[in-house]
Write a protein that holds these residues in place. Sequence first.
Motif, PDB file in Angstrom:
ATOM      1  N   MET A   1       1.619 -11.797  -4.750  1.00 31.85           N
ATOM      2  CA  MET A   1       0.752 -12.824  -5.285  1.00 31.85           C
ATOM      3  C   MET A   1       0.846 -12.872  -6.814  1.00 31.85           C
ATOM      4  O   MET A   1       0.838 -13.955  -7.384  1.00 31.85           O
ATOM      5  N   GLU A   2       0.895 -11.689  -7.427  1.00 31.24           N
ATOM      6  CA  GLU A   2       0.991 -11.590  -8.882  1.00 31.24           C
ATOM      7  C   GLU A   2       2.316 -12.194  -9.368  1.00 31.24           C
ATOM      8  O   GLU A   2       2.359 -12.861 -10.397  1.00 31.24           O
ATOM      9  N   LYS A   3       3.380 -11.970  -8.610  1.00 34.65           N
ATOM     10  CA  LYS A   3       4.692 -12.496  -8.976  1.00 34.65           C
ATOM     11  C   LYS A   3       4.704 -14.022  -8.886  1.00 34.65           C
ATOM     12  O   LYS A   3       5.286 -14.692  -9.722  1.00 34.65           O
ATOM     13  N   ILE A   4       4.018 -14.594  -7.915  1.00 31.00           N
ATOM     14  CA  ILE A   4       3.951 -16.049  -7.750  1.00 31.00           C
ATOM     15  C   ILE A   4       3.164 -16.671  -8.908  1.00 31.00           C
ATOM     16  O   ILE A   4       3.569 -17.695  -9.463  1.00 31.00           O
ATOM     17  N   LYS A   5       2.079 -16.038  -9.293  1.00 27.90           N
ATOM     18  CA  LYS A   5       1.281 -16.542 -10.433  1.00 27.90           C
ATOM     19  C   LYS A   5       2.105 -16.530 -11.713  1.00 27.90           C
ATOM     20  O   LYS A   5       2.075 -17.470 -12.492  1.00 27.90           O
ATOM     21  N   ARG A   6       2.828 -15.443 -11.935  1.00 28.38           N
ATOM     22  CA  ARG A   6       3.643 -15.327 -13.143  1.00 28.38           C
ATOM     23  C   ARG A   6       4.759 -16.379 -13.137  1.00 28.38           C
ATOM     24  O   ARG A   6       5.013 -17.020 -14.146  1.00 28.38           O
ATOM     25  N   THR A   7       5.400 -16.576 -12.033  1.00 31.78           N
ATOM     26  CA  THR A   7       6.467 -17.579 -11.913  1.00 31.78           C
ATOM     27  C   THR A   7       5.898 -18.977 -12.136  1.00 31.78           C
ATOM     28  O   THR A   7       6.489 -19.795 -12.845  1.00 31.78           O
ATOM     29  N   PHE A   8       4.756 -19.242 -11.527  1.00 34.52           N
ATOM     30  CA  PHE A   8       4.106 -20.549 -11.716  1.00 34.52           C
ATOM     31  C   PHE A   8       3.753 -20.783 -13.194  1.00 34.52           C
ATOM     32  O   PHE A   8       3.937 -21.874 -13.729  1.00 34.52           O
ATOM     33  N   MET A   9       3.253 -19.747 -13.858  1.00 39.77           N
ATOM     34  CA  MET A   9       2.893 -19.840 -15.281  1.00 39.77           C
ATOM     35  C   MET A   9       4.127 -20.118 -16.136  1.00 39.77           C
ATOM     36  O   MET A   9       4.089 -20.948 -17.046  1.00 39.77           O
ATOM     37  N   ILE A  10       5.214 -19.430 -15.848  1.00 45.23           N
ATOM     38  CA  ILE A  10       6.458 -19.627 -16.613  1.00 45.23           C
ATOM     39  C   ILE A  10       6.993 -21.036 -16.400  1.00 45.23           C
ATOM     40  O   ILE A  10       7.381 -21.714 -17.348  1.00 45.23           O
ATOM     41  N   VAL A  11       7.000 -21.502 -15.177  1.00 45.79           N
ATOM     42  CA  VAL A  11       7.473 -22.862 -14.875  1.00 45.79           C
ATOM     43  C   VAL A  11       6.590 -23.893 -15.581  1.00 45.79           C
ATOM     44  O   VAL A  11       7.082 -24.878 -16.146  1.00 45.79           O
ATOM     45  N   THR A  12       5.289 -23.698 -15.596  1.00 45.60           N
ATOM     46  CA  THR A  12       4.360 -24.633 -16.256  1.00 45.60           C
ATOM     47  C   THR A  12       4.609 -24.667 -17.755  1.00 45.60           C
ATOM     48  O   THR A  12       4.660 -25.750 -18.365  1.00 45.60           O
ATOM     49  N   VAL A  13       4.780 -23.517 -18.374  1.00 38.37           N
ATOM     50  CA  VAL A  13       5.034 -23.462 -19.817  1.00 38.37           C
ATOM     51  C   VAL A  13       6.371 -24.122 -20.145  1.00 38.37           C
ATOM     52  O   VAL A  13       6.493 -24.887 -21.110  1.00 38.37           O
ATOM     53  N   LEU A  14       7.398 -23.851 -19.353  1.00 40.68           N
ATOM     54  CA  LEU A  14       8.717 -24.472 -19.588  1.00 40.68           C
ATOM     55  C   LEU A  14       8.656 -25.988 -19.412  1.00 40.68           C
ATOM     56  O   LEU A  14       9.276 -26.730 -20.168  1.00 40.68           O
ATOM     57  N   ALA A  15       7.912 -26.452 -18.419  1.00 40.07           N
ATOM     58  CA  ALA A  15       7.763 -27.904 -18.208  1.00 40.07           C
ATOM     59  C   ALA A  15       7.037 -28.547 -19.397  1.00 40.07           C
ATOM     60  O   ALA A  15       7.423 -29.627 -19.864  1.00 40.07           O
ATOM     61  N   ALA A  16       6.010 -27.892 -19.896  1.00 45.16           N
ATOM     62  CA  ALA A  16       5.279 -28.416 -21.052  1.00 45.16           C
ATOM     63  C   ALA A  16       6.177 -28.458 -22.283  1.00 45.16           C
ATOM     64  O   ALA A  16       6.163 -29.437 -23.046  1.00 45.16           O
ATOM     65  N   LEU A  17       6.953 -27.422 -22.500  1.00 42.87           N
ATOM     66  CA  LEU A  17       7.893 -27.409 -23.639  1.00 42.87           C
ATOM     67  C   LEU A  17       8.950 -28.494 -23.501  1.00 42.87           C
ATOM     68  O   LEU A  17       9.314 -29.142 -24.488  1.00 42.87           O
ATOM     69  N   ALA A  18       9.440 -28.702 -22.288  1.00 39.14           N
ATOM     70  CA  ALA A  18      10.442 -29.749 -22.058  1.00 39.14           C
ATOM     71  C   ALA A  18       9.857 -31.124 -22.380  1.00 39.14           C
ATOM     72  O   ALA A  18      10.521 -31.980 -22.976  1.00 39.14           O
TER      73      ALA A  18
END
Length: 148
Positions: A1-18
Amino acid sequence: MEKIKRTFMIVTVLAALALLVSACDDTLDVFQAYSFDLVTMPVQESLREGETAEIRCTLAKEGEYKNAEFFIRMFQPDGEGELKMDSGTVFQPNDLYPLKKTEFRLYYTSHCSDQQTIDVYIQDNFGQVVQKTFSWQDKRASEDITDK
């Protein structure tokens, strides 16, 4: 569950930067047509035939564009007189004259004892126009009429 949250957070930050990076534009917006006005000192209201009124003018611009050009013209709907630039140029009605200075003086000489009105137009090479109207009354002529 912790790994999914971290992956989701990274994807969200990368999408915002893009989104932020793609929203930037390297083109430069050059604004050319700044608004302007003709500001004058108070002008006398009474003018006898043969007298000259001085009109002190300043071209107040909201911005500076080096390729902006300004022109002046006049029209006289009432009375008879002569409008002259401080450089000595005598204006002909509706003729366009280049305006080289932002501070200048106009001299109006009355050639009649009637009410006189002149319209002064300043325009730029982008089609913007500012109009000012100046009027004079010969108070001595009107006093002579009422005395009779």
